[in-house]
Motif scaffolding. Structure first.
Motif, PDB file in Angstrom:
ATOM      1  N   ASP A  86       0.837  -1.199   0.000  1.00 25.39           N
ATOM      2  CA  ASP A  86       0.000   0.000   0.000  1.00 25.39           C
ATOM      3  C   ASP A  86       0.874   1.252   0.000  1.00 25.39           C
ATOM      4  OD1 ASP A  86      -2.244   1.613   0.075  1.00 25.39           O
ATOM      5  OD2 ASP A  86      -2.420   1.500   2.258  1.00 25.39           O
ATOM      6  N   ILE A  87       1.040   1.823  -1.189  1.00 27.98           N
ATOM      7  CA  ILE A  87       1.774   3.079  -1.342  1.00 27.98           C
ATOM      8  C   ILE A  87       0.823   4.028  -2.049  1.00 27.98           C
ATOM      9  CG2 ILE A  87       3.794   4.233  -2.291  1.00 27.98           C
ATOM     10  CD1 ILE A  87       5.193   1.485  -2.354  1.00 27.98           C
ATOM     11  N   ASP A  88       0.464   5.111  -1.394  1.00 32.63           N
ATOM     12  CA  ASP A  88      -0.525   6.045  -1.914  1.00 32.63           C
ATOM     13  C   ASP A  88      -0.164   6.564  -3.301  1.00 32.63           C
ATOM     14  OD1 ASP A  88      -2.880   7.603  -1.719  1.00 32.63           O
ATOM     15  OD2 ASP A  88      -1.659   9.358  -1.219  1.00 32.63           O
ATOM     16  N   GLY A  89      -1.023   6.315  -4.284  1.00 34.69           N
ATOM     17  CA  GLY A  89      -0.861   6.833  -5.639  1.00 34.69           C
ATOM     18  C   GLY A  89       0.215   6.173  -6.476  1.00 34.69           C
ATOM     19  N   PHE A  90       0.843   5.135  -5.986  1.00 31.84           N
ATOM     20  CA  PHE A  90       1.983   4.515  -6.658  1.00 31.84           C
ATOM     21  C   PHE A  90       1.572   3.914  -7.996  1.00 31.84           C
ATOM     22  CE2 PHE A  90       5.409   1.474  -7.351  1.00 31.84           C
ATOM     23  CZ  PHE A  90       6.519   2.168  -6.894  1.00 31.84           C
ATOM     24  N   GLY A  91       2.295   4.292  -9.056  1.00 33.49           N
ATOM     25  CA  GLY A  91       2.086   3.703 -10.379  1.00 33.49           C
ATOM     26  C   GLY A  91       0.806   4.124 -11.055  1.00 33.49           C
ATOM     27  N   ALA A  92       0.416   5.366 -10.900  1.00 34.88           N
ATOM     28  CA  ALA A  92      -0.852   5.860 -11.452  1.00 34.88           C
ATOM     29  C   ALA A  92      -0.943   5.693 -12.962  1.00 34.88           C
ATOM     30  CB  ALA A  92      -1.059   7.322 -11.065  1.00 34.88           C
ATOM     31  N   GLY A  95       2.955   2.365 -15.505  1.00 36.61           N
ATOM     32  CA  GLY A  95       4.243   2.070 -16.124  1.00 36.61           C
ATOM     33  C   GLY A  95       4.441   2.622 -17.512  1.00 36.61           C
ATOM     34  N   THR A  96       3.648   3.595 -17.916  1.00 39.95           N
ATOM     35  CA  THR A  96       3.771   4.155 -19.266  1.00 39.95           C
ATOM     36  C   THR A  96       4.725   5.342 -19.314  1.00 39.95           C
ATOM     37  OG1 THR A  96       1.841   5.582 -18.942  1.00 39.95           O
ATOM     38  CG2 THR A  96       1.474   3.393 -19.923  1.00 39.95           C
ATOM     39  N   LEU A  97       5.390   5.637 -18.232  1.00 38.55           N
ATOM     40  CA  LEU A  97       6.353   6.735 -18.145  1.00 38.55           C
ATOM     41  C   LEU A  97       5.681   8.089 -18.390  1.00 38.55           C
ATOM     42  CD1 LEU A  97       9.331   6.842 -17.406  1.00 38.55           C
ATOM     43  CD2 LEU A  97       9.904   6.749 -19.810  1.00 38.55           C
ATOM     44  N   ALA A  98       4.465   8.214 -17.828  1.00 43.64           N
ATOM     45  CA  ALA A  98       3.700   9.453 -17.988  1.00 43.64           C
ATOM     46  C   ALA A  98       3.467  10.161 -16.662  1.00 43.64           C
ATOM     47  CB  ALA A  98       2.363   9.140 -18.657  1.00 43.64           C
ATOM     48  N   CYS A  99       4.037   9.641 -15.582  1.00 45.20           N
ATOM     49  CA  CYS A  99       3.897  10.290 -14.279  1.00 45.20           C
ATOM     50  C   CYS A  99       5.157   9.990 -13.462  1.00 45.20           C
ATOM     51  CB  CYS A  99       2.640   9.799 -13.547  1.00 45.20           C
ATOM     52  SG  CYS A  99       2.732   8.115 -12.909  1.00 45.20           S
ATOM     53  N   SER A 100       5.189  10.450 -12.246  1.00 43.30           N
ATOM     54  CA  SER A 100       6.353  10.179 -11.394  1.00 43.30           C
ATOM     55  C   SER A 100       5.920   9.550 -10.074  1.00 43.30           C
ATOM     56  CB  SER A 100       7.134  11.471 -11.141  1.00 43.30           C
ATOM     57  OG  SER A 100       6.289  12.441 -10.537  1.00 43.30           O
ATOM     58  N   THR A 101       4.763   8.897 -10.064  1.00 46.52           N
ATOM     59  CA  THR A 101       4.228   8.351  -8.816  1.00 46.52           C
ATOM     60  C   THR A 101       4.947   7.099  -8.328  1.00 46.52           C
ATOM     61  OG1 THR A 101       2.531   7.111 -10.014  1.00 46.52           O
ATOM     62  CG2 THR A 101       1.936   9.320  -9.231  1.00 46.52           C
ATOM     63  N   MET A 125      10.596  12.958 -16.188  1.00 46.64           N
ATOM     64  CA  MET A 125       9.545  12.666 -15.206  1.00 46.64           C
ATOM     65  C   MET A 125      10.084  12.813 -13.783  1.00 46.64           C
ATOM     66  SD  MET A 125       6.562  12.046 -16.399  1.00 46.64           S
ATOM     67  CE  MET A 125       6.797  13.265 -17.664  1.00 46.64           C
ATOM     68  N   LEU A 126      11.334  12.413 -13.563  1.00 47.79           N
ATOM     69  CA  LEU A 126      11.934  12.541 -12.231  1.00 47.79           C
ATOM     70  C   LEU A 126      12.052  14.001 -11.801  1.00 47.79           C
ATOM     71  CD1 LEU A 126      14.670   9.764 -12.265  1.00 47.79           C
ATOM     72  CD2 LEU A 126      12.771   9.958 -10.648  1.00 47.79           C
ATOM     73  N   ASP A 127      12.247  14.896 -12.755  1.00 48.68           N
ATOM     74  CA  ASP A 127      12.322  16.320 -12.419  1.00 48.68           C
ATOM     75  C   ASP A 127      11.047  16.804 -11.737  1.00 48.68           C
ATOM     76  OD1 ASP A 127      14.890  16.634 -13.358  1.00 48.68           O
ATOM     77  OD2 ASP A 127      14.263  17.349 -15.346  1.00 48.68           O
ATOM     78  N   LEU A 128       9.947  16.109 -11.959  1.00 47.96           N
ATOM     79  CA  LEU A 128       8.659  16.492 -11.389  1.00 47.96           C
ATOM     80  C   LEU A 128       8.320  15.713 -10.115  1.00 47.96           C
ATOM     81  CD1 LEU A 128       6.764  16.482 -14.797  1.00 47.96           C
ATOM     82  CD2 LEU A 128       7.711  18.474 -13.615  1.00 47.96           C
ATOM     83  N   ALA A 129       9.201  14.807  -9.699  1.00 44.63           N
ATOM     84  CA  ALA A 129       8.930  13.935  -8.554  1.00 44.63           C
ATOM     85  C   ALA A 129       9.083  14.670  -7.230  1.00 44.63           C
ATOM     86  CB  ALA A 129       9.866  12.723  -8.587  1.00 44.63           C
ATOM     87  N   TYR A 130       8.306  14.244  -6.252  1.00 43.29           N
ATOM     88  CA  TYR A 130       8.375  14.788  -4.897  1.00 43.29           C
ATOM     89  C   TYR A 130       9.595  14.212  -4.178  1.00 43.29           C
ATOM     90  CZ  TYR A 130       7.104  15.717  -0.049  1.00 43.29           C
ATOM     91  OH  TYR A 130       7.111  16.141   1.255  1.00 43.29           O
ATOM     92  N   GLY A 131      10.375  15.034  -3.527  1.00 44.62           N
ATOM     93  CA  GLY A 131      11.520  14.566  -2.739  1.00 44.62           C
ATOM     94  C   GLY A 131      12.656  14.009  -3.564  1.00 44.62           C
ATOM     95  N   PRO A 156       9.465   7.853  -1.054  1.00 44.56           N
ATOM     96  CA  PRO A 156       9.397   9.245  -0.623  1.00 44.56           C
ATOM     97  C   PRO A 156       8.143   9.517   0.218  1.00 44.56           C
ATOM     98  CG  PRO A 156       9.640   9.095  -3.012  1.00 44.56           C
ATOM     99  CD  PRO A 156       9.441   7.719  -2.491  1.00 44.56           C
ATOM    100  N   GLY A 157       8.177  10.612   0.971  1.00 42.02           N
ATOM    101  CA  GLY A 157       7.083  10.962   1.882  1.00 42.02           C
ATOM    102  C   GLY A 157       5.838  11.478   1.198  1.00 42.02           C
ATOM    103  N   GLY A 158       5.872  11.718  -0.072  1.00 45.95           N
ATOM    104  CA  GLY A 158       4.703  12.226  -0.784  1.00 45.95           C
ATOM    105  C   GLY A 158       4.759  11.835  -2.250  1.00 45.95           C
ATOM    106  N   VAL A 159       3.715  12.200  -2.971  1.00 52.65           N
ATOM    107  CA  VAL A 159       3.624  11.854  -4.377  1.00 52.65           C
ATOM    108  C   VAL A 159       3.322  13.122  -5.166  1.00 52.65           C
ATOM    109  CG1 VAL A 159       2.288  10.584  -6.094  1.00 52.65           C
ATOM    110  CG2 VAL A 159       2.801   9.521  -3.909  1.00 52.65           C
ATOM    111  N   ALA A 160       4.035  13.295  -6.249  1.00 56.23           N
ATOM    112  CA  ALA A 160       3.736  14.365  -7.210  1.00 56.23           C
ATOM    113  C   ALA A 160       3.375  13.686  -8.507  1.00 56.23           C
ATOM    114  CB  ALA A 160       4.923  15.283  -7.383  1.00 56.23           C
ATOM    115  N   ASP A 161       2.112  13.780  -8.905  1.00 58.33           N
ATOM    116  CA  ASP A 161       1.661  13.143 -10.132  1.00 58.33           C
ATOM    117  C   ASP A 161       1.904  14.094 -11.288  1.00 58.33           C
ATOM    118  OD1 ASP A 161       0.437  11.830 -12.198  1.00 58.33           O
ATOM    119  OD2 ASP A 161      -1.374  11.310 -11.055  1.00 58.33           O
ATOM    120  N   ALA A 162       2.829  13.745 -12.155  1.00 57.42           N
ATOM    121  CA  ALA A 162       3.227  14.603 -13.269  1.00 57.42           C
ATOM    122  C   ALA A 162       2.102  14.799 -14.271  1.00 57.42           C
ATOM    123  CB  ALA A 162       4.452  14.022 -13.985  1.00 57.42           C
TER     124      ALA A 162
END
Length: 166
Positions: A86-92, A95-101, A125-131, A156-162
């Motif tokens: 259970d990781i909040d928002g992980f892999g939104a 796996g299409t390389l369209a987010c950084s969750t 995508m990593l440039d948009l990642a949290y932490g 990481p402690g949070g999620v930034a959805d690109a």
């Protein structure tokens, strides 16, 4: 035409079990006759190959460690999903390389051993990642290998959805 011959025409996979190593003549119409020789046995199921597994540890920002069995050849995103971690928002983006969750942080020694370097798309995508840290990677881009047994990665402690505007 005999009943067995009819079955051999209609259901060839099952008919092969009846007609192993025998010659069979089947009449399709009143004028055409086809002769075939059946000498192989088929199986309707294929053997399931067992993939080798390794143990991977996911550590959240509070220090809680979750253990997962990872199949060699799967991505770390697949490992999280298959082990129901259970990781909040992980892999939104699945796996299409369209987010950084699926952002994960590796120890320096493990990061240096990763078999593939990040692509330009992953770095974007990593440039948009949290932490973001120097040893950050996207879990969907990391393929599990045998030498990753015992790998420990930080979540990481949070999620930034690109995919979402800032």
């Amino acid at each position: 035409m005999s009943r067995v011959s009819t079955l051999r025409v209609l259901i060839p996979k099952f008919a092969l079990n009846f007609a192993r190593y025998e010659s069979t003549t089947v009449q399709f119409t009143s004028k055409k006759v086809v002769t075939c020789c059946v000498n192989r046995k088929f199986s309707s199921t294929s053997p399931k190959l067992k993939k080798e597994t390794v143990t991977v540890y996911f550590v959240d920002f509070q220090g809680n460690k979750q253990t997962a069995k990872a199949k060699v050849g799967d991505s770390l995103l697949d490992v999280v999903v298959e082990n129901e971690i259970d990781i909040d928002g992980f892999g939104a983006c699945e796996g299409t390389l369209a987010c950084s969750t699926c952002h994960l942080i590796f120890k320096k020694k493990d990061f240096d051993k990763l078999p593939e370097k990040p692509t330009d798309e992953e770095l974007d995508m990593l440039d948009l990642a949290y932490g973001l840290k120097e040893t950050s990677r996207l879990g969907c881009q990391i393929i599990v290998t045998k030498d990753m047994d015992g790998l420990e990665v930080e979540i990481p402690g949070g999620v930034a959805d690109a995919r979402e505007p800032s």
